[in-house]
Design a protein around this motif. Sequence first.
Motif, PDB file in Angstrom:
ATOM      1  N   GLY A 160       0.833  -1.196   0.000  1.00  0.00           N
ATOM      2  CA  GLY A 160       0.000   0.000   0.000  1.00  0.00           C
ATOM      3  C   GLY A 160       0.867   1.244   0.000  1.00  0.00           C
ATOM      4  O   GLY A 160       1.967   1.245   0.566  1.00  0.00           O
ATOM      5  N   LEU A 161       0.380   2.310  -0.632  1.00  0.00           N
ATOM      6  CA  LEU A 161       1.077   3.599  -0.635  1.00  0.00           C
ATOM      7  C   LEU A 161       0.149   4.666  -0.084  1.00  0.00           C
ATOM      8  O   LEU A 161      -1.040   4.693  -0.414  1.00  0.00           O
ATOM      9  CB  LEU A 161       1.527   3.980  -2.047  1.00  0.00           C
ATOM     10  CG  LEU A 161       2.550   3.071  -2.728  1.00  0.00           C
ATOM     11  CD1 LEU A 161       2.878   3.594  -4.124  1.00  0.00           C
ATOM     12  CD2 LEU A 161       3.824   2.945  -1.905  1.00  0.00           C
ATOM     13  N   GLN A 162       0.693   5.536   0.761  1.00  0.00           N
ATOM     14  CA  GLN A 162      -0.055   6.659   1.319  1.00  0.00           C
ATOM     15  C   GLN A 162       0.459   7.951   0.688  1.00  0.00           C
ATOM     16  O   GLN A 162       1.666   8.178   0.632  1.00  0.00           O
ATOM     17  CB  GLN A 162       0.131   6.728   2.836  1.00  0.00           C
ATOM     18  CG  GLN A 162      -0.286   5.467   3.566  1.00  0.00           C
ATOM     19  CD  GLN A 162       0.169   5.443   5.012  1.00  0.00           C
ATOM     20  OE1 GLN A 162       0.690   6.419   5.534  1.00  0.00           O
ATOM     21  NE2 GLN A 162       0.000   4.307   5.668  1.00  0.00           N
ATOM     22  N   ILE A 163      -0.463   8.788   0.192  1.00  0.00           N
ATOM     23  CA  ILE A 163      -0.064  10.072  -0.379  1.00  0.00           C
ATOM     24  C   ILE A 163      -0.837  11.210   0.283  1.00  0.00           C
ATOM     25  O   ILE A 163      -1.998  11.050   0.652  1.00  0.00           O
ATOM     26  CB  ILE A 163      -0.222  10.104  -1.912  1.00  0.00           C
ATOM     27  CG1 ILE A 163      -1.643   9.712  -2.342  1.00  0.00           C
ATOM     28  CG2 ILE A 163       0.790   9.179  -2.575  1.00  0.00           C
ATOM     29  CD1 ILE A 163      -1.842   9.758  -3.854  1.00  0.00           C
ATOM     30  N   LEU A 164      -0.163  12.345   0.438  1.00  0.00           N
ATOM     31  CA  LEU A 164      -0.734  13.502   1.132  1.00  0.00           C
ATOM     32  C   LEU A 164      -0.698  14.722   0.219  1.00  0.00           C
ATOM     33  O   LEU A 164       0.298  15.469   0.205  1.00  0.00           O
ATOM     34  CB  LEU A 164       0.059  13.826   2.412  1.00  0.00           C
ATOM     35  CG  LEU A 164      -0.332  13.109   3.702  1.00  0.00           C
ATOM     36  CD1 LEU A 164      -0.018  11.638   3.607  1.00  0.00           C
ATOM     37  CD2 LEU A 164       0.398  13.740   4.886  1.00  0.00           C
ATOM     38  N   PRO A 165      -1.720  14.952  -0.573  1.00  0.00           N
ATOM     39  CA  PRO A 165      -1.740  16.165  -1.400  1.00  0.00           C
ATOM     40  C   PRO A 165      -1.878  17.410  -0.538  1.00  0.00           C
ATOM     41  O   PRO A 165      -2.474  17.388   0.542  1.00  0.00           O
ATOM     42  CB  PRO A 165      -2.987  15.962  -2.275  1.00  0.00           C
ATOM     43  CG  PRO A 165      -3.849  15.010  -1.512  1.00  0.00           C
ATOM     44  CD  PRO A 165      -2.913  14.105  -0.762  1.00  0.00           C
ATOM     45  N   GLY A 166      -1.298  18.513  -1.029  1.00  0.00           N
ATOM     46  CA  GLY A 166      -1.446  19.787  -0.331  1.00  0.00           C
ATOM     47  C   GLY A 166      -0.347  20.102   0.653  1.00  0.00           C
ATOM     48  O   GLY A 166      -0.473  21.051   1.431  1.00  0.00           O
ATOM     49  N   LEU A 167       0.752  19.347   0.636  1.00  0.00           N
ATOM     50  CA  LEU A 167       1.885  19.637   1.511  1.00  0.00           C
ATOM     51  C   LEU A 167       2.617  20.900   1.028  1.00  0.00           C
ATOM     52  O   LEU A 167       2.359  21.391  -0.079  1.00  0.00           O
ATOM     53  CB  LEU A 167       2.844  18.445   1.523  1.00  0.00           C
ATOM     54  CG  LEU A 167       2.354  17.186   2.241  1.00  0.00           C
ATOM     55  CD1 LEU A 167       3.277  16.010   1.934  1.00  0.00           C
ATOM     56  CD2 LEU A 167       2.257  17.422   3.742  1.00  0.00           C
ATOM     57  N   PRO A 168       3.522  21.447   1.824  1.00  0.00           N
ATOM     58  CA  PRO A 168       4.286  22.622   1.381  1.00  0.00           C
ATOM     59  C   PRO A 168       4.938  22.389   0.023  1.00  0.00           C
ATOM     60  O   PRO A 168       5.548  21.340  -0.211  1.00  0.00           O
ATOM     61  CB  PRO A 168       5.332  22.796   2.489  1.00  0.00           C
ATOM     62  CG  PRO A 168       4.661  22.256   3.712  1.00  0.00           C
ATOM     63  CD  PRO A 168       3.850  21.084   3.230  1.00  0.00           C
ATOM     64  N   GLY A 169       4.780  23.361  -0.862  1.00  0.00           N
ATOM     65  CA  GLY A 169       5.377  23.267  -2.188  1.00  0.00           C
ATOM     66  C   GLY A 169       4.568  22.473  -3.186  1.00  0.00           C
ATOM     67  O   GLY A 169       4.934  22.400  -4.365  1.00  0.00           O
ATOM     68  N   ASP A 170       3.468  21.880  -2.746  1.00  0.00           N
ATOM     69  CA  ASP A 170       2.679  21.055  -3.653  1.00  0.00           C
ATOM     70  C   ASP A 170       1.780  21.910  -4.530  1.00  0.00           C
ATOM     71  O   ASP A 170       1.401  23.033  -4.165  1.00  0.00           O
ATOM     72  CB  ASP A 170       1.817  20.071  -2.847  1.00  0.00           C
ATOM     73  CG  ASP A 170       1.419  18.844  -3.653  1.00  0.00           C
ATOM     74  OD1 ASP A 170       1.865  18.712  -4.806  1.00  0.00           O
ATOM     75  OD2 ASP A 170       0.669  18.005  -3.107  1.00  0.00           O
ATOM     76  N   THR A 171       1.449  21.388  -5.681  1.00  0.00           N
ATOM     77  CA  THR A 171       0.485  21.991  -6.597  1.00  0.00           C
ATOM     78  C   THR A 171      -0.411  20.883  -7.119  1.00  0.00           C
ATOM     79  O   THR A 171      -0.088  19.688  -6.980  1.00  0.00           O
ATOM     80  CB  THR A 171       1.177  22.676  -7.791  1.00  0.00           C
ATOM     81  OG1 THR A 171       1.856  21.666  -8.565  1.00  0.00           O
ATOM     82  CG2 THR A 171       2.176  23.737  -7.334  1.00  0.00           C
TER      83      THR A 171
END
Length: 356
Positions: A160-171
């Motif tokens: 499984g992979l966990q991803i966190l959109p919206g972190l610093p520097g993200d677009t």
Amino acid sequence: MKQHVNIALFVPHQGCPKDCVFCNQSRITGRKRESLLTEETVRRSIEEQLSTVRAGQQVEIAFFGGSFTGLPRGYQTMLLSVAKEYAATGRVHGIRLSTRPDYITPHIMEYLLSYGVTTVELGCQSLDDEVLALSKRGHTAAQVERAVQIIRQYPSIRLGLQILPGLPGDTLEKSVSTARKVVELAPDFVRIYPALVIAGTELEWLYATHQYQPLSVEEAVQWTAEIWLPLLKAGIPVIRMGLHASDDLRSKGTVLAGPFHPSFRQLVEEELFHRLLKRMMEGIGQTAAASLEVAIHPADETALRGRKGENWREVAAFLADAGVHASLTLDRSLSRQQLSFREEGGTFRTLFFTDL
């Protein structure tokens, strides 16, 4: 398909080399990082949670909240030995753990396999190196890819992979690129947790000093919809969207800002059904029919109707102005995330989320 149940055991922050800017597992889980599990507390917690499991459910003992493979080896062995006993007697069906991509090696995988570990979740968070650096993850996207390659050498272990959109520097563009790279890595499942500002994190300070602005709920819904679509089309299940709305997370002063919503996944499904309805309207064009029937699975009714019924009411009102009566039918024979429609006297046409 049997319903999956986790017997959750928390090791908050334990095994982690440092705190990432967004992380305060103690606030999220309600457990202090200093509170080590003992054999007695592990057994007691497993027994208590097993007492609530219904016949036919698929059960895994799951170690959450830290970097399991970074724990002292003796501590890992105690935890895994107890879990293995329950798996050996058939009372649970597997053992799940979460860890960092840079804490995976062939030697570590051999060790986990010897205790019957069945699932490994990697907290990759992003596959953009700038986002990873600004979030102080301490690993690169290349290390995520290498960890996946190593885990895939052990086909009995699900990834499984966990991803966190919206972190610093993200677009949005970076997050969609991360999703596409995740598709190439072909995990067995994914979790999507839009970044929140949790009390006691470095992100709290960055937010307070106006160096970081979290996504709004609406932005997070739009981003997650765009991230989910390539995963859907690749057949990769997203088993969680948004952090579980636990009592600790709901408590005053824990989430200071960001897109926290107790029904976040439903908001994303509402967005995609809104897009399907729009696509449907484009497909029927200037209909001369007196009626239009729309059919969905009953479990999708709330998502299709939208918040306060806005999605469906908008469509029905538009058609009514054209002299067309719209009706909604619930049909359990249909698949989830499917919309079928037909004009009076016509045959059903079907749209899926994957058509978007």
